[in-house]
Design a protein around this motif. Sequence first.
Motif, PDB file in Angstrom:
ATOM      1  N   ARG A  13       0.748  -1.211   0.065  1.00  0.00           N
ATOM      2  CA  ARG A  13       0.190   0.054   0.044  1.00  0.00           C
ATOM      3  C   ARG A  13       0.949   1.340  -0.004  1.00  0.00           C
ATOM      4  O   ARG A  13       2.054   1.437   0.424  1.00  0.00           O
ATOM      5  CB  ARG A  13      -0.743   0.062   1.295  1.00  0.00           C
ATOM      6  CG  ARG A  13      -2.058  -1.145   1.170  1.00  0.00           C
ATOM      7  CD  ARG A  13      -2.789  -1.173   2.383  1.00  0.00           C
ATOM      8  NE  ARG A  13      -2.344  -1.489   3.668  1.00  0.00           N
ATOM      9  CZ  ARG A  13      -2.439  -2.906   3.939  1.00  0.00           C
ATOM     10  NH1 ARG A  13      -2.748  -3.763   3.128  1.00  0.00           N
ATOM     11  NH2 ARG A  13      -1.743  -3.274   4.894  1.00  0.00           N
ATOM     12  N   VAL A  45      -4.085  -4.835  -4.625  1.00  0.00           N
ATOM     13  CA  VAL A  45      -4.064  -3.789  -3.601  1.00  0.00           C
ATOM     14  C   VAL A  45      -3.268  -2.465  -3.675  1.00  0.00           C
ATOM     15  O   VAL A  45      -3.613  -1.598  -3.416  1.00  0.00           O
ATOM     16  CB  VAL A  45      -3.282  -4.707  -2.243  1.00  0.00           C
ATOM     17  CG1 VAL A  45      -3.083  -3.833  -1.271  1.00  0.00           C
ATOM     18  CG2 VAL A  45      -4.490  -5.658  -1.854  1.00  0.00           C
ATOM     19  N   TRP A  48      -5.304  -0.163  -6.005  1.00  0.00           N
ATOM     20  CA  TRP A  48      -6.365   0.228  -5.222  1.00  0.00           C
ATOM     21  C   TRP A  48      -5.706   1.385  -4.163  1.00  0.00           C
ATOM     22  O   TRP A  48      -6.517   2.371  -4.203  1.00  0.00           O
ATOM     23  CB  TRP A  48      -7.057  -1.174  -4.258  1.00  0.00           C
ATOM     24  CG  TRP A  48      -8.011  -0.524  -3.385  1.00  0.00           C
ATOM     25  CD1 TRP A  48      -9.312  -0.008  -3.724  1.00  0.00           C
ATOM     26  CD2 TRP A  48      -7.707  -0.426  -1.960  1.00  0.00           C
ATOM     27  NE1 TRP A  48      -9.925   0.467  -2.492  1.00  0.00           N
ATOM     28  CE2 TRP A  48      -9.096   0.128  -1.371  1.00  0.00           C
ATOM     29  CE3 TRP A  48      -6.635  -0.705  -1.015  1.00  0.00           C
ATOM     30  CZ2 TRP A  48      -9.306   0.495   0.131  1.00  0.00           C
ATOM     31  CZ3 TRP A  48      -7.131  -0.256   0.393  1.00  0.00           C
ATOM     32  CH2 TRP A  48      -7.948   0.167   0.766  1.00  0.00           C
ATOM     33  N   SER A  49      -4.766   1.126  -3.570  1.00  0.00           N
ATOM     34  CA  SER A  49      -4.296   2.110  -2.669  1.00  0.00           C
ATOM     35  C   SER A  49      -3.694   3.408  -3.127  1.00  0.00           C
ATOM     36  O   SER A  49      -3.899   4.393  -2.544  1.00  0.00           O
ATOM     37  CB  SER A  49      -3.097   1.422  -1.743  1.00  0.00           C
ATOM     38  OG  SER A  49      -2.658   2.306  -0.824  1.00  0.00           O
ATOM     39  N   THR A  50      -3.504   3.317  -4.575  1.00  0.00           N
ATOM     40  CA  THR A  50      -3.017   4.519  -4.933  1.00  0.00           C
ATOM     41  C   THR A  50      -4.231   5.611  -5.016  1.00  0.00           C
ATOM     42  O   THR A  50      -4.064   6.910  -4.853  1.00  0.00           O
ATOM     43  CB  THR A  50      -2.510   4.714  -6.531  1.00  0.00           C
ATOM     44  OG1 THR A  50      -3.597   3.867  -7.338  1.00  0.00           O
ATOM     45  CG2 THR A  50      -1.252   3.770  -6.179  1.00  0.00           C
ATOM     46  N   GLU A  51      -5.485   5.172  -5.044  1.00  0.00           N
ATOM     47  CA  GLU A  51      -6.702   5.802  -5.157  1.00  0.00           C
ATOM     48  C   GLU A  51      -7.036   6.336  -3.420  1.00  0.00           C
ATOM     49  O   GLU A  51      -7.660   7.096  -3.246  1.00  0.00           O
ATOM     50  CB  GLU A  51      -7.624   5.518  -6.044  1.00  0.00           C
ATOM     51  CG  GLU A  51      -7.398   5.292  -7.423  1.00  0.00           C
ATOM     52  CD  GLU A  51      -8.517   4.914  -8.210  1.00  0.00           C
ATOM     53  OE1 GLU A  51      -9.565   5.089  -7.855  1.00  0.00           O
ATOM     54  OE2 GLU A  51      -8.292   4.582  -9.510  1.00  0.00           O
ATOM     55  N   TRP A  52      -7.012   5.093  -2.794  1.00  0.00           N
ATOM     56  CA  TRP A  52      -7.503   5.249  -1.795  1.00  0.00           C
ATOM     57  C   TRP A  52      -6.878   6.098  -0.664  1.00  0.00           C
ATOM     58  O   TRP A  52      -7.265   6.936   0.188  1.00  0.00           O
ATOM     59  CB  TRP A  52      -7.820   3.906  -1.057  1.00  0.00           C
ATOM     60  CG  TRP A  52      -8.403   3.677   0.396  1.00  0.00           C
ATOM     61  CD1 TRP A  52      -7.717   3.453   1.536  1.00  0.00           C
ATOM     62  CD2 TRP A  52      -9.753   3.878   0.671  1.00  0.00           C
ATOM     63  NE1 TRP A  52      -8.572   3.648   2.611  1.00  0.00           N
ATOM     64  CE2 TRP A  52      -9.911   3.861   2.219  1.00  0.00           C
ATOM     65  CE3 TRP A  52     -10.984   4.135  -0.016  1.00  0.00           C
ATOM     66  CZ2 TRP A  52     -11.199   3.834   2.922  1.00  0.00           C
ATOM     67  CZ3 TRP A  52     -12.086   4.075   0.689  1.00  0.00           C
ATOM     68  CH2 TRP A  52     -12.185   4.143   2.016  1.00  0.00           C
ATOM     69  N   ASN A  53      -5.436   5.860  -0.751  1.00  0.00           N
ATOM     70  CA  ASN A  53      -4.489   6.689   0.459  1.00  0.00           C
ATOM     71  C   ASN A  53      -4.059   8.037  -0.304  1.00  0.00           C
ATOM     72  O   ASN A  53      -3.380   8.655  -0.049  1.00  0.00           O
ATOM     73  CB  ASN A  53      -3.464   5.872   0.626  1.00  0.00           C
ATOM     74  CG  ASN A  53      -3.723   4.461   1.413  1.00  0.00           C
ATOM     75  OD1 ASN A  53      -3.626   3.567   1.013  1.00  0.00           O
ATOM     76  ND2 ASN A  53      -4.170   4.693   2.410  1.00  0.00           N
TER      77      ASN A  53
END
Length: 53
Positions: A13, A45, A48-53
């Motif tokens: 992440r 993962v 996904w983390s590049t947009e979520w975090n």
Amino acid sequence: MCPSQARAGGAARVPNTLLHADGAFAAHVDLDSLGVADRWADLAVAAWSTEWN
């Protein structure tokens, strides 16, 4: 290890990736779950983390 497997950290992440001041990769932390896994699981993962975090 079969071809679809790779070393996976289980925590790929953005907060676990350290960069140098110029943006170059420096290190990856939180490798307590390091093992053999499906290479696409960690990539999913991370993506996904590049947009979520």
